[in-house]
Design a protein around this motif. Structure first.
Motif, PDB file in Angstrom:
ATOM      1  N   GLU A 177      50.247  -8.031   8.160  1.00 26.42           N
ATOM      2  CA  GLU A 177      50.741  -9.398   8.228  1.00 26.42           C
ATOM      3  C   GLU A 177      49.662  -9.884   9.496  1.00 26.42           C
ATOM      4  O   GLU A 177      49.505  -9.436  10.413  1.00 26.42           O
ATOM      5  CB  GLU A 177      52.029  -9.268   8.666  1.00 26.42           C
ATOM      6  CG  GLU A 177      52.879 -10.490   8.056  1.00 26.42           C
ATOM      7  CD  GLU A 177      54.244 -10.377   8.684  1.00 26.42           C
ATOM      8  OE1 GLU A 177      54.642 -11.362   9.372  1.00 26.42           O
ATOM      9  OE2 GLU A 177      54.917  -9.123   8.407  1.00 26.42           O
ATOM     10  N   GLY A 178      49.351 -11.093   9.060  1.00 24.67           N
ATOM     11  CA  GLY A 178      48.865 -11.885  10.284  1.00 24.67           C
ATOM     12  C   GLY A 178      47.391 -11.640  10.225  1.00 24.67           C
ATOM     13  O   GLY A 178      46.711 -12.336  11.481  1.00 24.67           O
ATOM     14  N   VAL A 179      46.570 -10.715   9.870  1.00 25.40           N
ATOM     15  CA  VAL A 179      45.304 -10.501   9.836  1.00 25.40           C
ATOM     16  C   VAL A 179      44.660 -11.496   9.038  1.00 25.40           C
ATOM     17  O   VAL A 179      44.432 -11.029   7.664  1.00 25.40           O
ATOM     18  CB  VAL A 179      44.976  -9.026   9.448  1.00 25.40           C
ATOM     19  CG1 VAL A 179      43.383  -8.709  10.052  1.00 25.40           C
ATOM     20  CG2 VAL A 179      45.847  -8.075  10.513  1.00 25.40           C
ATOM     21  N   ALA A 180      43.832 -12.398   9.672  1.00 21.81           N
ATOM     22  CA  ALA A 180      43.195 -13.322   8.973  1.00 21.81           C
ATOM     23  C   ALA A 180      41.541 -13.031   8.920  1.00 21.81           C
ATOM     24  O   ALA A 180      40.884 -13.342   8.025  1.00 21.81           O
ATOM     25  CB  ALA A 180      43.230 -14.687   9.432  1.00 21.81           C
ATOM     26  N   GLN A 181      40.925 -12.390   9.854  1.00 20.52           N
ATOM     27  CA  GLN A 181      39.688 -12.255  10.034  1.00 20.52           C
ATOM     28  C   GLN A 181      39.020 -11.027   9.443  1.00 20.52           C
ATOM     29  O   GLN A 181      37.809 -10.927   9.206  1.00 20.52           O
ATOM     30  CB  GLN A 181      39.182 -12.185  11.706  1.00 20.52           C
ATOM     31  CG  GLN A 181      39.593 -10.599  12.290  1.00 20.52           C
ATOM     32  CD  GLN A 181      41.082 -10.583  12.528  1.00 20.52           C
ATOM     33  OE1 GLN A 181      41.949 -11.415  12.228  1.00 20.52           O
ATOM     34  NE2 GLN A 181      41.098 -10.078  13.881  1.00 20.52           N
ATOM     35  N   LEU A 182      40.047 -10.041   8.898  1.00 16.47           N
ATOM     36  CA  LEU A 182      39.411  -9.032   7.872  1.00 16.47           C
ATOM     37  C   LEU A 182      40.105  -8.821   6.804  1.00 16.47           C
ATOM     38  O   LEU A 182      41.339  -9.335   6.453  1.00 16.47           O
ATOM     39  CB  LEU A 182      39.703  -7.735   8.949  1.00 16.47           C
ATOM     40  CG  LEU A 182      38.966  -7.345  10.018  1.00 16.47           C
ATOM     41  CD1 LEU A 182      39.830  -6.334  11.046  1.00 16.47           C
ATOM     42  CD2 LEU A 182      37.494  -7.177   9.904  1.00 16.47           C
ATOM     43  N   ALA A 183      39.526  -8.355   5.641  1.00 13.89           N
ATOM     44  CA  ALA A 183      40.118  -8.032   4.466  1.00 13.89           C
ATOM     45  C   ALA A 183      39.713  -6.651   3.810  1.00 13.89           C
ATOM     46  O   ALA A 183      38.648  -6.125   4.522  1.00 13.89           O
ATOM     47  CB  ALA A 183      39.542  -9.111   3.496  1.00 13.89           C
TER      48      ALA A 183
END
Ligand SMILES: NC(=O)c1ccc[n+]([C@@H]2O[C@H](COP(=O)([O-])OP(=O)(O)OC[C@H]3O[C@@H](n4cnc5c(N)ncnc54)[C@H](O)[C@@H]3O)[C@@H](O)[C@H]2O)c1
Ligand SMILES: [Zn+2]
Ligand SMILES: [Zn+2]
Length: 366
Positions: A70-76
């Motif tokens: 949750e909350g990780v926007a910079q990696l996928a």
């Protein structure tokens, strides 16, 4: 999944099945492609580097993101990443002054070898495991703080990128960031292991005129030449301080780097620097040892004595920059890997490090 677990000091590491929890908030799950073998991992086994045992070793790795918390926007999922053993929080005093390698959160992690909240994602039969630098790269998979995973280009070679995580960042960074070696300098490097060889190649990139490698192992001195050393001193045969003075007009070198972690060699490195020169200590020695400096000559000599932690890294800027230097043919990564190992061969990798066989050993995951 399997991981290299250290149970007891001075005992072989055991490759065993462990349980890995899913990534929580601000964490990512990474499938490791490769993990380097650093002397600091060996120092956990020998007790020089404190870590609560049992724990999983390894702090030089790269892989592919499998899942984000949750909350990780910079990696996928699918992103290629190299892992940083000092997690930068981005907002503490040190991160704000541009010294993310000294980040307060990263320091806390490296004292406890736990996640920022003090917990661990790795367990075995109900026992919590420590995880070196909250990475534990000597394992098939790792759940790490998201900000410790540095995004690389889509086609980044992961085996080479693993080396950026410690040896390359630490060695080259000590030259670029800590010492800021200027072109035309005379540089001595004590210890031509995985870190020292990167000091040597960093000094070559920085335009040093002379790069003098000091080691006690002839094989390491051969490696040193291929990384850019112009001169070599076998400290098992001659006094390195005297030899370095002779190679620098009797004055001493402009910069000396110590990449071993011993009292004697730190004192030698300091002694071999000219007045006003710079001695940089990278090697991590025992907390029981102390170096001594002469109080009379300390001000007169006007030498600078600097510690270097993680090559003064700003990892999110430096890892991609170092990878670009490799791709431009200016940074040697292929030549660093003298032997690869399967995870099951990890004890052989440590034995080879003790014997001084490799430039760097690299564990590859299928
Ligand atoms: N400051 C940091 O951020 C940082 C990061 C990574 C590693 N380290 C430390 O750096 C050191 C080097 O790590 P590495 O992975 O390159 O280790 P390594 O074992 O690959 O290399 C050490 C080298 O020192 C040489 N050596 C040993 N005794 C010597 C002596 N008396 N004189 C000259 N040479 C000698 C060895 O032959 C070897 O080539 C270790 O102490 C490690 O813990 C520090
Ligand atoms: Zn290391
Ligand atoms: Zn911080």
């Amino acid at each position: 999944m399997k991981a290299a677990v250290c149970y007891e000091k001075n005992q072989p590491v055991r490759v065993e099945a462990v349980t890995l929890d899913a990534p929580r908030r601000n964490e990512v799950l990474v499938r490791l492609a490769a993990s380097g073998v650093c002397h600091t991992d060996l120092s956990v086994i020998t007790g020089v580097m404190p870590m609560k045992l049992p724990g999983v070793l390894g702090h030089e790795g790269a892989g592919i993101v499998e899942e984000v918390g949750e909350g990780v926007a910079q990696l996928a999922p699918g992103d290629r990443v190299a892992l940083a053993w000092v997690t930068p929080c981005g907002c503490c005093f040190y991160c704000r002054i541009g010294k993310a390698n000294l980040c307060e959160l990263g320091e806390k992690i490296n004292i406890h070898h736990r996640m920022p909240d003090g917990s661990t994602r790795l367990h075995q039969d109900g026992v919590d495991l420590s995880v070196f630098s909250a990475l534990g790269t000597m394992a098939e998979m790792a759940v790490v703080p998201a900000s410790a995973a540095v995004k690389l280009p889509e086609d980044a070679p992961l085996d080479k990128a693993a080396l950026l995580g410690c040896a390359v960042m630490t060695g080259v960074g000590a030259v670029f960031n800590t010492a800021q070696v200027v072109p035309g300098s005379r540089v001595a490097v004590f210890g031509a292991g995985g870190v020292g060889l990167n000091v040597i190649q960093g000094a070559a990139i920085a335009g040093a005129e002379r790069i003098i490698a000091v080691d006690v192992n002839a094989r390491k001195l051969d490696f040193a030449r291929s990384f850019g050393a112009t001169h070599r001193i076998d400290a098992s045969r001659e006094d390195p301080v005297q030899a370095l003075k002779e190679l620098s007009d009797g004055r001493g070198v402009d910069y000396a780097f110590e990449a071993i972690g011993r009292k004697e060699t730190i004192e030698q490195a300091y002694a071999s620097v000219r007045r006003g020169g710079t001695c940089v200590v990278i090697g991590i020695g025992s907390y029981r040892e102390t170096v001594s400096l002469n109080v009379f000559s300390l001000p007169i000599q006007e030498k600078r004595l600097l510690g270097s932690w993680y090559g003064g890294a700003n990892v999110h800027h430096d890892f991609p920059r170092l990878l670009a230097l490799y791709r431009a043919g200016k940074l040697k990564l292929d030549e660093l890997v003298t032997r690869t190992y399967a995870l099951e061969e990890v004890n052989q990798a440590f034995a080879d490090m003790t014997e001084g066989v490799n430039a760097r050993g690299l564990i590859l995951f299928p």
